[in-house]
Design an enzyme around this catalytic site. Structure first.
Site, PDB file in Angstrom:
ATOM      1  N   CYS A  98      -4.154  12.687  12.515  1.00 49.11           N
ATOM      2  CA  CYS A  98      -5.557  12.040  12.076  1.00 49.11           C
ATOM      3  C   CYS A  98      -5.599  11.474  13.508  1.00 49.11           C
ATOM      4  O   CYS A  98      -5.125  11.376  14.712  1.00 49.11           O
ATOM      5  CB  CYS A  98      -4.929  10.660  11.287  1.00 49.11           C
ATOM      6  SG  CYS A  98      -3.524   9.811  12.103  1.00 49.11           S
ATOM      7  N   ASP A 154       4.032   0.196  12.449  1.00 49.27           N
ATOM      8  CA  ASP A 154       2.736  -0.357  11.513  1.00 49.27           C
ATOM      9  C   ASP A 154       2.759  -1.518  12.142  1.00 49.27           C
ATOM     10  O   ASP A 154       0.990  -2.143  11.768  1.00 49.27           O
ATOM     11  CB  ASP A 154       3.072  -0.109   9.901  1.00 49.27           C
ATOM     12  CG  ASP A 154       3.011   1.103   9.321  1.00 49.27           C
ATOM     13  OD1 ASP A 154       3.268   1.436   8.002  1.00 49.27           O
ATOM     14  OD2 ASP A 154       2.490   1.619  10.199  1.00 49.27           O
ATOM     15  N   LYS A 178       0.798  -0.915  -0.110  1.00 39.56           N
ATOM     16  CA  LYS A 178      -0.416   0.021   0.143  1.00 39.56           C
ATOM     17  C   LYS A 178       0.529   1.042  -0.229  1.00 39.56           C
ATOM     18  O   LYS A 178       0.380   2.246  -0.665  1.00 39.56           O
ATOM     19  CB  LYS A 178      -1.289  -0.047   1.530  1.00 39.56           C
ATOM     20  CG  LYS A 178      -1.564   1.514   1.395  1.00 39.56           C
ATOM     21  CD  LYS A 178      -2.326   1.438   2.937  1.00 39.56           C
ATOM     22  CE  LYS A 178      -1.590   1.388   4.207  1.00 39.56           C
ATOM     23  NZ  LYS A 178      -1.343   3.176   3.701  1.00 39.56           N
ATOM     24  N   ASN A 179       2.186   1.205   1.427  1.00 34.99           N
ATOM     25  CA  ASN A 179       2.740   2.788   1.557  1.00 34.99           C
ATOM     26  C   ASN A 179       3.819   2.641   0.076  1.00 34.99           C
ATOM     27  O   ASN A 179       3.901   4.021  -0.564  1.00 34.99           O
ATOM     28  CB  ASN A 179       3.268   2.582   2.442  1.00 34.99           C
ATOM     29  CG  ASN A 179       2.177   2.713   3.588  1.00 34.99           C
ATOM     30  OD1 ASN A 179       1.128   3.403   3.176  1.00 34.99           O
ATOM     31  ND2 ASN A 179       2.431   2.653   4.649  1.00 34.99           N
ATOM     32  N   ARG A 236      -8.942   0.391   4.257  1.00 32.14           N
ATOM     33  CA  ARG A 236      -8.024   1.356   4.567  1.00 32.14           C
ATOM     34  C   ARG A 236      -6.860   0.256   3.370  1.00 32.14           C
ATOM     35  O   ARG A 236      -5.972   0.892   2.350  1.00 32.14           O
ATOM     36  CB  ARG A 236      -7.898   2.599   4.846  1.00 32.14           C
ATOM     37  CG  ARG A 236      -8.664   3.415   4.900  1.00 32.14           C
ATOM     38  CD  ARG A 236      -8.697   4.508   5.938  1.00 32.14           C
ATOM     39  NE  ARG A 236      -7.208   4.680   5.443  1.00 32.14           N
ATOM     40  CZ  ARG A 236      -6.527   5.581   5.913  1.00 32.14           C
ATOM     41  NH1 ARG A 236      -7.022   5.977   7.391  1.00 32.14           N
ATOM     42  NH2 ARG A 236      -5.501   7.070   6.031  1.00 32.14           N
ATOM     43  N   ARG A 244       1.158  14.473  12.478  1.00 31.38           N
ATOM     44  CA  ARG A 244       1.245  14.028  10.930  1.00 31.38           C
ATOM     45  C   ARG A 244       1.274  15.977  10.378  1.00 31.38           C
ATOM     46  O   ARG A 244       1.232  15.844   9.587  1.00 31.38           O
ATOM     47  CB  ARG A 244       0.592  13.265  10.636  1.00 31.38           C
ATOM     48  CG  ARG A 244      -0.890  12.122  11.160  1.00 31.38           C
ATOM     49  CD  ARG A 244       0.473  11.129  11.211  1.00 31.38           C
ATOM     50  NE  ARG A 244       0.914  10.274  10.464  1.00 31.38           N
ATOM     51  CZ  ARG A 244       0.374   9.503   9.363  1.00 31.38           C
ATOM     52  NH1 ARG A 244      -1.118   8.998   9.811  1.00 31.38           N
ATOM     53  NH2 ARG A 244       0.592   9.050   8.544  1.00 31.38           N
TER      54      ARG A 244
HETATM   55  C1  EPZ Z   1       4.139   6.879   6.143  1.00 32.22           C
HETATM   56  O1  EPZ Z   1       3.518   7.583   7.349  1.00 32.22           O
HETATM   57  C2  EPZ Z   1       2.840   5.353   6.526  1.00 32.22           C
HETATM   58  N1  EPZ Z   1       2.112   6.622   5.288  1.00 32.22           N
HETATM   59  C3  EPZ Z   1       3.302   5.114   7.543  1.00 32.22           C
HETATM   60  O2  EPZ Z   1       1.808   4.177   7.546  1.00 32.22           O
HETATM   61  C4  EPZ Z   1       4.257   4.228   8.548  1.00 32.22           C
HETATM   62  O3  EPZ Z   1       3.702   3.942   9.542  1.00 32.22           O
HETATM   63  C5  EPZ Z   1       5.143   5.703   8.728  1.00 32.22           C
HETATM   64  O4  EPZ Z   1       5.158   6.039   7.182  1.00 32.22           O
HETATM   65  C6  EPZ Z   1       6.529   5.534   9.521  1.00 32.22           C
HETATM   66  O5  EPZ Z   1       6.924   4.317   8.969  1.00 32.22           O
HETATM   67  C7  EPZ Z   1       2.646   5.964   4.272  1.00 32.22           C
HETATM   68  O6  EPZ Z   1       3.388   5.261   3.887  1.00 32.22           O
HETATM   69  C8  EPZ Z   1       1.723   6.401   2.719  1.00 32.22           C
HETATM   70  P1  EPZ Z   1       6.217   9.675   8.368  1.00 32.22           P
HETATM   71  P2  EPZ Z   1       5.020   9.129   7.181  1.00 32.22           P
HETATM   72  O7  EPZ Z   1       6.490  11.646   7.785  1.00 32.22           O
HETATM   73  O8  EPZ Z   1       5.538   9.828   5.960  1.00 32.22           O
HETATM   74  C9  EPZ Z   1       6.756  12.996  12.434  1.00 32.22           C
HETATM   75  C10 EPZ Z   1      -0.050   2.882   7.359  1.00 32.22           C
HETATM   76  O9  EPZ Z   1      -0.679   2.604   8.208  1.00 32.22           O
HETATM   77  N2  EPZ Z   1       6.968  14.304  11.087  1.00 32.22           N
HETATM   78  O10 EPZ Z   1       7.970   8.809   8.034  1.00 32.22           O
HETATM   79  O11 EPZ Z   1       3.384  10.324   7.268  1.00 32.22           O
HETATM   80  C11 EPZ Z   1       5.075  12.303  11.733  1.00 32.22           C
HETATM   81  O12 EPZ Z   1       4.750  12.925  12.733  1.00 32.22           O
HETATM   82  C12 EPZ Z   1       0.765   4.307   7.269  1.00 32.22           C
HETATM   83  O13 EPZ Z   1       0.379   2.097   6.730  1.00 32.22           O
HETATM   84  C13 EPZ Z   1       7.286  15.157  11.393  1.00 32.22           C
HETATM   85  O14 EPZ Z   1       7.451  15.887  12.713  1.00 32.22           O
HETATM   86  O15 EPZ Z   1       4.665   8.871   8.464  1.00 32.22           O
HETATM   87  C14 EPZ Z   1       5.942  11.068  12.996  1.00 32.22           C
HETATM   88  O16 EPZ Z   1       6.033  11.621  14.291  1.00 32.22           O
HETATM   89  C15 EPZ Z   1       0.307   5.137   9.500  1.00 32.22           C
HETATM   90  N3  EPZ Z   1       6.820  16.666   9.670  1.00 32.22           N
HETATM   91  C16 EPZ Z   1       7.268  11.032  12.594  1.00 32.22           C
HETATM   92  O17 EPZ Z   1       7.334  11.712  11.792  1.00 32.22           O
HETATM   93  C17 EPZ Z   1       7.216  15.841   9.047  1.00 32.22           C
HETATM   94  O18 EPZ Z   1       7.147  16.370   8.396  1.00 32.22           O
HETATM   95  C18 EPZ Z   1       6.891   9.571  11.549  1.00 32.22           C
HETATM   96  O19 EPZ Z   1       6.151  10.197  10.224  1.00 32.22           O
HETATM   97  C19 EPZ Z   1       7.207  14.528   8.748  1.00 32.22           C
HETATM   98  C20 EPZ Z   1       6.825  13.831   9.797  1.00 32.22           C
END
Ligand code: EPZ
Length: 433
Positions: free
Chosen positions: A127, A320, A33-34, A412, A132
């Site tokens: 969410c 995840d 998915k991701n 989803r 996020r």
């Molecule tokens: C991706 O989300 C995945 N989603 C998530 O999968 C996954 O849990 C996550 O990466 C971590 O591996 C997709 O790829 C569509 P991050 P993403 O940016 O990119 C902080 C699932 O269940 N952060 O690595 O949103 C954020 O708040 C989903 O399949 C900032 O602070 O994750 C979090 O605490 C859920 N500022 C941490 O980084 C930013 O600009 C990790 O988020 C971006 C992120």
């Protein structure tokens, strides 16, 4: 065809599961998915048509496809194949009603800026698992010469000099954000000059996206390490690309075998994408063997023992898989501690697991789990995608019937989960009101 009206936000149907049945057989793992969500956004970079294969049939993937259609891009789906033609991108504004339903929609900002020099993308809401934010995405794009204003919940970004071209930059990510790494890597493929992303995310889905872009002619090296270097090129060309298997779905089925004391085989998988999960399964007495380069077999021991888990960016234990693995640890002998370090609010499944007889206490971002001999079926509510998977897994092991609400979360991220479980011998049915 893609349903232009999208799917209902909340699905009122219920999933009833009767626990205690052993499972057996083989389960086919769908495309990741991701990866699919990032690669569909990445197709906007291509000024010709491209073909993406092994695309899972999921609500989130349909929403991302709807977004591309709303941007004026041609898109056709044939089974698990998406034909995308972004030779002409009609609009630079992503509609709010689509972005608000799917956070990953924000990933289009990089490709839109790279292709058009302008993008208006609604700020993705938080969410249930956390705020996020997208500050790392925004700061990286600003470093590449984009003027970014956020007002009234909309991110307005444009390349302020006349060139309409982003410029290469050296970017350091305060956190190895998957999304920020993907946004900036995509934006950099068509920028003038070279971009370096330091402290980049190393997730397999980042590598998959990089490989997709490289097959379109992008010059990217270092994907899968913490430093990615992208040399901008004028344009990208067609490709025909197959997405990697979903490591989270595979991990979820490994846990399904372990929690029901059943031997299951899974394919296709990339075993190295699951090293942390396999290591933890073996730690608690579950054998996982590679039957072939792209298949795994889970062989649970007689009893499960406790362990401690800390979620971390890849190659650490994936966040995840935190909720699915917690379901397993509720039945492991002894005390386990799960520490969630990636998201600030991703322990909401604890309350629902406790309703099923688990013994879990939350202290800050730690879940203290005391193993119990048995879970009991109960009516429960899913709070997010991976929490819903945890409840399904717990229900498969529980004594009696469990009724799960909030199935829109499940739909989803897991393709045909019920059908796959039924084919393994699970006793369940979905009840639509
Ligand atoms: C991706 O989300 C995945 N989603 C998530 O999968 C996954 O849990 C996550 O990466 C971590 O591996 C997709 O790829 C569509 P991050 P993403 O940016 O990119 C902080 C699932 O269940 N952060 O690595 O949103 C954020 O708040 C989903 O399949 C900032 O602070 O994750 C979090 O605490 C859920 N500022 C941490 O980084 C930013 O600009 C990790 O988020 C971006 C992120």
């Amino acid at each position: 065809m893609i349903d232009p009206n999208g799917s209902p936000e909340v699905d009122p149907s219920l999933l009833q599961i009767w626990g205690g049945s052993p499972l057996e057989g083989h389960v086919k793992i769908s495309g990741a998915k991701n990866s699919a969500l990032a690669i569909i956004a990445g197709a906007l970079l291509c000024s010709q048509d491209c073909c993406v294969r092994n695309v899972p049939s999921l609500v989130d993937v349909r929403r991302m496809s709807q977004l591309l259609l709303a941007l004026g891009v041609k898109l056709q789906q044939r089974g698990d194949i998406l034909e995308i033609d972004a030779s002409v991108i009609g609009h630079s504004q992503a509609p709010y009603e689509l972005v608000s339903q799917l956070r990953a929609s924000f990933f289009v900002i990089g490709p839109l800026l790279a292709r058009l020099g302008i993008a208006q993308v609604p700020l993705p809401g938080g969410c249930t698992i956390g705020a996020r934010p997208v500050d790392l995405h925004v700061r990286g794009l600003q470093a590449m010469g984009a003027d970014v204003q956020i007002e009234h919940g909309m991110v307005h970004a444009y390349v302020s000099d006349g060139s309409r071209k982003l410029k290469g930059a050296k970017i350091y990510l305060d956190y190895p954000s998957v999304g920020a790494t993907e946004t900036l890597m995509m934006a950099a493929t068509l920028a003038e000059g070279e971009t370096t992303i330091e402290n980049a995310a190393q997730e397999p889905e980042v590598v998959d996206l990089a490989n997709f872009c490289r097959e379109m002619g992008a010059k990217i090296r270092g994907a899968g390490t913490n430093t990615i270097v992208i040399a901008g090129v004028p344009s990208l060309h067609s490709t025909d690309y197959k997405i990697i298997p979903d490591r989270v779905e595979a991990g979820t089925f490994l846990v399904a075998g372990a929690i029901t004391h059943s031997e299951l085989s899974l394919s296709p998988v990339v075993p190295e994408h699951l090293m942390a999960v396999i290591a933890k399964l073996q730690d608690i007495g579950v054998q996982v063997i590679a039957e072939s380069p792209d298949s795994l077999r889970v062989m649970p021991g007689y009893s499960l023992t406790a362990t401690d888990i800390e979620t971390l960016p890849y190659p650490g234990f994936p966040t995840d898989m935190q909720a699915p693995f917690m379901a397993l640890l509720t039945l492991s002998k002894g005390d386990s501690v799960i520490t969630e370090t990636v998201f600030e609010n991703r322990l909401r499944h604890v309350a629902e697991l406790n309703r099923m007889g688990a013994d879990i206490r939350v202290k800050g971002n730690h879940a203290l789990i005391r193993g119990v001999p048995m879970l009991s079926g109960a009516p429960v509510v899913a709070t997010d995608l991976r929490a819903s998977a945890a409840l399904v897994l717990a229900a498969l092991a529980a004594d009696g019937k469990t009724t799960i609400q909030g199935l829109h979360h499940l739909d989803r991220g897991y393709e045909q989960l019920e059908m796959k479980l039924l084919s393994l011998g699970a006793k369940l049915q979905r009840l639509s009101p």
